[in-house]
Motif scaffolding. Structure first.
Motif, short mmCIF file in Angstrom:
data_model
loop_
_atom_site.label_atom_id
_atom_site.label_comp_id
_atom_site.label_asym_id
_atom_site.label_seq_id
_atom_site.Cartn_x
_atom_site.Cartn_y
_atom_site.Cartn_z
N LEU A 267 -61.23 8.24 -57.88
CA LEU A 267 -61.84 8.22 -56.56
C LEU A 267 -62.60 6.91 -56.43
CD1 LEU A 267 -63.28 11.83 -56.00
CD2 LEU A 267 -60.92 11.00 -55.87
N LEU A 268 -62.33 6.19 -55.36
CA LEU A 268 -62.95 4.89 -55.12
C LEU A 268 -64.28 5.10 -54.40
CD1 LEU A 268 -62.63 1.77 -55.28
CD2 LEU A 268 -61.56 1.90 -53.01
N GLY A 269 -65.35 4.52 -54.93
CA GLY A 269 -66.68 4.74 -54.39
C GLY A 269 -66.98 3.89 -53.17
N VAL A 270 -67.66 4.49 -52.22
CA VAL A 270 -68.12 3.82 -51.00
C VAL A 270 -69.64 3.97 -50.92
CG1 VAL A 270 -68.08 3.80 -48.48
CG2 VAL A 270 -65.95 4.24 -49.77
N PRO A 271 -70.40 2.87 -50.86
CA PRO A 271 -71.85 2.99 -50.72
C PRO A 271 -72.22 3.29 -49.27
CG PRO A 271 -71.25 0.69 -50.70
CD PRO A 271 -69.96 1.46 -50.91
N VAL A 272 -73.11 4.24 -49.07
CA VAL A 272 -73.55 4.54 -47.70
C VAL A 272 -74.94 3.91 -47.54
CG1 VAL A 272 -73.67 6.36 -45.95
CG2 VAL A 272 -72.23 6.68 -47.95
N TYR A 273 -75.02 2.66 -47.93
CA TYR A 273 -76.23 1.86 -47.82
C TYR A 273 -75.85 0.40 -47.91
CZ TYR A 273 -75.81 1.45 -52.91
OH TYR A 273 -75.34 1.20 -54.18
N GLY A 274 -76.72 -0.46 -47.44
CA GLY A 274 -76.49 -1.89 -47.54
C GLY A 274 -77.53 -2.54 -48.44
N ARG A 275 -77.16 -3.68 -49.03
CA ARG A 275 -78.10 -4.46 -49.84
C ARG A 275 -78.51 -5.72 -49.07
NH1 ARG A 275 -79.97 -2.92 -54.36
NH2 ARG A 275 -78.96 -1.24 -55.53
N SER A 276 -79.81 -6.02 -49.16
CA SER A 276 -80.41 -7.07 -48.35
C SER A 276 -80.79 -8.28 -49.19
CB SER A 276 -81.66 -6.50 -47.66
OG SER A 276 -82.46 -7.53 -47.13
N PHE A 277 -80.55 -9.48 -48.62
CA PHE A 277 -80.93 -10.74 -49.25
C PHE A 277 -81.68 -11.57 -48.21
CE2 PHE A 277 -77.21 -9.15 -51.42
CZ PHE A 277 -77.49 -9.36 -52.77
N LEU A 278 -83.01 -11.53 -48.27
CA LEU A 278 -83.83 -12.27 -47.31
C LEU A 278 -83.65 -13.77 -47.46
CD1 LEU A 278 -87.20 -10.30 -47.35
CD2 LEU A 278 -85.62 -10.52 -45.43
N GLY A 279 -83.55 -14.46 -46.34
CA GLY A 279 -83.42 -15.91 -46.37
C GLY A 279 -82.00 -16.39 -46.49
N GLY A 323 -82.96 -10.76 -38.41
CA GLY A 323 -83.86 -9.63 -38.34
C GLY A 323 -84.67 -9.47 -39.62
N ASP A 324 -84.95 -8.22 -39.97
CA ASP A 324 -85.83 -7.97 -41.11
C ASP A 324 -85.10 -7.88 -42.44
OD1 ASP A 324 -84.48 -5.63 -40.64
OD2 ASP A 324 -86.25 -4.35 -40.53
N GLY A 325 -83.79 -8.09 -42.43
CA GLY A 325 -83.03 -7.95 -43.67
C GLY A 325 -82.37 -9.20 -44.18
N GLY A 326 -82.39 -10.27 -43.39
CA GLY A 326 -81.63 -11.44 -43.80
C GLY A 326 -80.15 -11.12 -43.82
N PHE A 327 -79.48 -11.44 -44.91
CA PHE A 327 -78.07 -11.09 -45.09
C PHE A 327 -77.98 -9.69 -45.69
CE2 PHE A 327 -74.54 -11.25 -48.34
CZ PHE A 327 -73.49 -11.07 -47.45
N VAL A 328 -77.41 -8.75 -44.93
CA VAL A 328 -77.27 -7.36 -45.40
C VAL A 328 -75.78 -7.05 -45.49
CG1 VAL A 328 -77.87 -4.95 -45.04
CG2 VAL A 328 -79.41 -6.75 -44.21
N THR A 329 -75.35 -6.68 -46.68
CA THR A 329 -73.93 -6.42 -46.95
C THR A 329 -73.71 -4.93 -47.16
OG1 THR A 329 -72.20 -6.74 -48.64
CG2 THR A 329 -74.45 -7.10 -49.34
#
Length: 378
Positions: A267-279, A323-329
């Protein structure tokens, strides 16, 4: 504390599950036919989410095949115990006075295709796995305790979330633990699964070819490829690598299959969240810090206000900037549809999501429902 050790004490809340039917090899024909024909579309449900009002009944079971209930914990002697007895088995949840476990057993009666699995361990509670797996006595205790927990709750099996065997010896002990579990949870009656990192650095410690003899499937955690530990920003759940040597979901799948592990058990995992990199405004850049909890935003809060959602179709990843997250993937419905198509193409078992409660409401933004439809070409 409800404890499922080698000789479990009486469990005071066990009687609350007496109305559930016992697990048997011959389940209702309709449930069996649905389970056999569908791709798996599974979600993890962390028990602490009930305190946020996100109860088991809040999820859409028309598109969920399996629920992994997270987490039960492991004691040094191999016994398994509930991590939050109040939330798990005592508080009133969805009209049940037997906690989240009681709610889930009700939901199982309402959705006959649904299979429920108790996940043991987790990233913050895996410290006892190495020592338990190293001893025949504690491995046997683990198997006995797992059976006690599953039979008491009315669930269908267990998920091993040992993060993770970190050398070859621990990998051998992992296999020995699976073998001991199967003595108590035979494969004609119970499910046995494992959550594994999507990196060869960890997977190479386990003989996956032999592991498939014991496991019904593995949950390949194809996310967290980048985060606050990374020197530069990066996509954290890309399906394809952006350059040679980059981690990705497809790279992990190809490695697992190369060991002889059957594709239909992945089963291939899918994250139900994003990771943020400010700046940062994209992958491969310097960044100044993180936003949110450990640099994360729940998917239902994405894209961030005032930003535009963009899709990198080359690597299959969504992101927003500003916004408040910078780059959010993160993943969005379009990337999940591509991942579902990849599962179909590679004949994988399906998808799983961490977590089901961070998903958007039913509709075109729901990752779980859009993944289900794409898996089944609907």
């Amino acid at each position: 504390m409800a404890y499922f050790g080698p000789v479990p004490p009486p469990i005071p809340w066990d009687s609350r599950f007496q109305w559930t039917q016992p697990r048997r090899p011959s389940q209702p024909a309709v449930a069996e036919s649905i389970s056999n024909l569908m791709f798996k579309n599974a979600v993890y449900y962390p028990n602490y989410r009930v305190y946020r009002g996100e109860t088991p009944a809040s999820m859409n079971y028309n598109c969920i095949s399996h629920v992994f209930y997270a987490f039960a914990h492991l004691s040094p002697d191999g016994g398994i115990f509930l991590s939050d007895e109040w939330a798990d088995a005592q508080m009133e949840v969805d009209g049940s006075r037997a906690g989240c476990l009681g709610s889930f057993t009700r939901l199982k009666r309402q959705h006959q295709h649904l299979q429920l699995i108790i996940s043991i361990g987790g990233g913050g509670a895996s410290q006892n796995f190495a020592s338990v797996a190293a001893s025949a006595a504690t491995r046997d205790n683990f198997g006995r305790s797992a059976k006690g927990l599953v039979d008491a709750s009315g669930f269908d099996g267990i998920d091993i979330d040992w993060e993770y065997p970190n050398d070859v010896e621990q990998g051998r002990n992992f296999l020995a633990l699976l073998a001991a579990i199967r003595l108590h949870l035979p494969d004609d009656r119970y499910l046995l699964t494992a959550a594994l990192p999507a990196g060869q650095w960890a997977l190479q410690n386990i003989d996956l070819y032999k592991a498939q003899d014991y496991l019904d499937f593995i949950n390949l955690m194809a996310y967290d490829f980048a985060g606050p530990w990374s020197p530069t920003s990066g996509h954290h759940a890309q399906l394809f690598p952006g350059s040679a040597g980059e981690p990705s979901g497809s790279t992990a799948v190809e490695y697992v299959i190369s060991t002889g592990f059957r594709a239909q058990k992945i089963l291939l995992g899918v994250p139900v969240y994003g990771r943020s990199f400010l700046g940062a405004t994209g992958p491969g850049q310097a960044y100044s810090g993180t936003a949110g909890e450990d640099g994360t935003f729940e998917y239902k809060d994405l894209p961030r206000p005032g930003t535009e959602e963009i899709i990198d179709r080359r690597v299959v990843a969504a992101f927003c900037t500003g916004g408040d997250g910078g780059f959010v993937t993160y993943d969005n419905p379009e990337t999940v549809k591509v991942k579902a198509g990849y599962c179909r193409e590679k004949r994988l078992g399906g998808l799983f999501y961490w977590t089901g409660t961070a998903n958007a409401p039913p509709g075109p933004r729901s990752l779980v429902s859009e993944g289900f439809k794409a898996l089944h070409n609907a």
